[in-house]
Design a protein around this motif. Structure first.
Motif, mmCIF file in Angstrom:
data_model
loop_
_atom_site.group_PDB
_atom_site.id
_atom_site.type_symbol
_atom_site.label_atom_id
_atom_site.label_comp_id
_atom_site.label_asym_id
_atom_site.label_seq_id
_atom_site.Cartn_x
_atom_site.Cartn_y
_atom_site.Cartn_z
ATOM 1 N N UNK A 174 36.094 38.440 16.234
ATOM 2 C CA UNK A 174 37.490 38.837 16.358
ATOM 3 C C UNK A 174 37.645 39.879 17.466
ATOM 4 N N UNK A 175 38.608 39.673 18.313
ATOM 5 C CA UNK A 175 38.862 40.604 19.422
ATOM 6 C C UNK A 175 39.810 41.707 18.973
ATOM 7 N N UNK A 176 39.372 42.950 19.144
ATOM 8 C CA UNK A 176 40.226 44.083 18.801
ATOM 9 C C UNK A 176 40.653 44.884 20.019
ATOM 10 N N UNK A 177 39.934 44.697 21.135
ATOM 11 C CA UNK A 177 40.252 45.452 22.339
ATOM 12 C C UNK A 177 39.992 44.641 23.598
ATOM 13 N N UNK A 178 40.699 44.991 24.653
ATOM 14 C CA UNK A 178 40.545 44.313 25.941
ATOM 15 C C UNK A 178 40.343 45.367 27.025
ATOM 16 N N UNK A 179 39.290 45.183 27.805
ATOM 17 C CA UNK A 179 39.039 46.014 28.973
ATOM 18 C C UNK A 179 39.346 45.201 30.222
ATOM 19 N N UNK A 180 40.158 45.750 31.085
ATOM 20 C CA UNK A 180 40.470 45.102 32.361
ATOM 21 C C UNK A 180 39.675 45.765 33.475
ATOM 22 N N UNK A 181 39.069 44.963 34.326
ATOM 23 C CA UNK A 181 38.594 45.468 35.605
ATOM 24 C C UNK A 181 39.837 45.853 36.414
ATOM 25 N N UNK A 182 39.676 46.667 37.431
ATOM 26 C CA UNK A 182 40.837 47.102 38.220
ATOM 27 C C UNK A 182 40.938 46.386 39.566
ATOM 28 N N UNK A 183 39.996 46.652 40.473
ATOM 29 C CA UNK A 183 40.071 46.077 41.815
ATOM 30 C C UNK A 183 39.749 44.585 41.781
ATOM 31 N N UNK A 184 40.702 43.780 42.232
ATOM 32 C CA UNK A 184 40.525 42.337 42.212
ATOM 33 C C UNK A 184 41.007 41.698 40.933
ATOM 34 N N UNK A 233 31.003 43.907 20.438
ATOM 35 C CA UNK A 233 31.309 42.518 20.103
ATOM 36 C C UNK A 233 32.784 42.269 19.776
ATOM 37 N N UNK A 234 33.546 43.345 19.608
ATOM 38 C CA UNK A 234 34.979 43.191 19.327
ATOM 39 C C UNK A 234 35.827 43.466 20.563
ATOM 40 N N UNK A 235 35.181 43.589 21.726
ATOM 41 C CA UNK A 235 35.889 43.893 22.970
ATOM 42 C C UNK A 235 35.709 42.748 23.958
ATOM 43 N N UNK A 236 36.775 42.408 24.648
ATOM 44 C CA UNK A 236 36.751 41.396 25.702
ATOM 45 C C UNK A 236 36.953 42.074 27.046
ATOM 46 N N UNK A 237 36.067 41.800 28.001
ATOM 47 C CA UNK A 237 36.225 42.327 29.357
ATOM 48 C C UNK A 237 36.738 41.214 30.252
ATOM 49 N N UNK A 238 37.766 41.513 31.023
ATOM 50 C CA UNK A 238 38.383 40.551 31.935
ATOM 51 C C UNK A 238 38.195 41.058 33.354
ATOM 52 N N UNK A 239 37.551 40.254 34.208
ATOM 53 C CA UNK A 239 37.359 40.710 35.575
ATOM 54 C C UNK A 239 36.944 39.609 36.514
ATOM 55 N N UNK A 240 36.920 39.931 37.798
ATOM 56 C CA UNK A 240 36.707 38.921 38.840
ATOM 57 C C UNK A 240 35.271 38.843 39.340
ATOM 58 N N UNK A 241 34.403 39.771 38.927
ATOM 59 C CA UNK A 241 33.037 39.812 39.429
ATOM 60 C C UNK A 241 32.095 39.229 38.375
ATOM 61 N N UNK A 242 31.420 38.145 38.710
ATOM 62 C CA UNK A 242 30.558 37.474 37.729
ATOM 63 C C UNK A 242 29.462 38.391 37.195
#
Length: 229
Positions: A1-11, A175-184
């Motif tokens: 279950x996702x409880x938090x989301x981390x966004x990358x910034x640049x890109x 495990x409850x956090x999703x990271x979203x970003x452009x760098x593999x």
């Protein structure tokens, strides 16, 4: 279950590449109008970013010194005279760069649609500059804390400690956090190795992510993806 989301910034939230390309092209033009390699300036500057920032992350030099090294290496590549005041020269570029700070059109909507989750920004730049970017693109107070290695005990992406400490800053296990970003490497594989969920933002249609990792081409796709995880 996702409880938090981390966004990358640049890109991811901010169009860093367009701002940097415009800034360095204007910087070269001001010093050498009609330079024969002007069209290459953006790509050459981009190629210098990662190795010199990595030296700072590793503690091999200060933040300001990595800037000086980038200016000197860039001038050598383009056969430009190295400025007598390298700090002032970088500051000139930085001001031109700041003028181009803009959010991607899908950023604000994705952040708003994610408001039910604990949010944050996990980024590798300097704390003061990355906070300034978040303010400049209109997301201050909307996207949670800005987390860099300077506030994560010296851990920068893709160090496992950057992800575990960022999750802790949200008050969640990795495990409850999703990271979203452009760098593999930094935004997909790195967090996965630390037990965090991740999704690749492939804005430019580069290709398929490694097996088992989701891919989106726009942040507008993020809300549906999160609910499916």
């Amino acid at each position: 279950m996702i409880g938090g989301i981390l966004f990358d910034l640049d890109g991811t939230l901010m169009d860093h590449r367009s701002a940097a390309d415009a800034g360095i092209t204007a910087w070269v033009s001001a010093r050498s109008p009609g330079h024969p390699r002007l069209a290459e300036a953006g790509a050459l500057w981009e190629a210098l970013e990662e190795p010199h920032l990595a030296a700072w992350h590793a503690g091999e030099c200060s933040w300001q010194e990595q800037r000086r090294r980038r200016v000197r290496a860039f001038c050598a590549e383009l056969e430009l005279a190295v400025p007598s005041d390298v700090d002032a020269a970088f500051a000139d570029f930085a001001e031109r760069y700041r003028r181009g700070w803009t959010a991607y059109p899908d950023a604000a909507g994705a952040v708003a649609a994610s408001a039910a989750y604990r949010l944050g920004v996990l980024t590798n730049g300097s704390q003061a500059m990355q906070e300034a970017k978040v303010r400049a693109i209109g997301l201050d107070g909307r996207v949670g804390p800005v987390l860099t290695g300077e506030v994560l005990d010296g851990h920068f992406k893709p160090s496992a400690g950057s992800y575990t400490r960022a999750a802790a800053a949200l008050g969640l296990p990795p495990e409850e956090v999703l990271l979203v970003g452009d760098d593999l490497a930094k935004d997909v594989l790195g967090p996965a190795a630390a037990g965090m969920r991740s999704v690749w933002l492939d804005r430019h249609g580069i290709g398929r992510p490694p097996a088992g990792f989701p891919r989106i081409s726009s942040l507008a796709e993020l809300p549906d993806l999160v609910t499916s995880l």
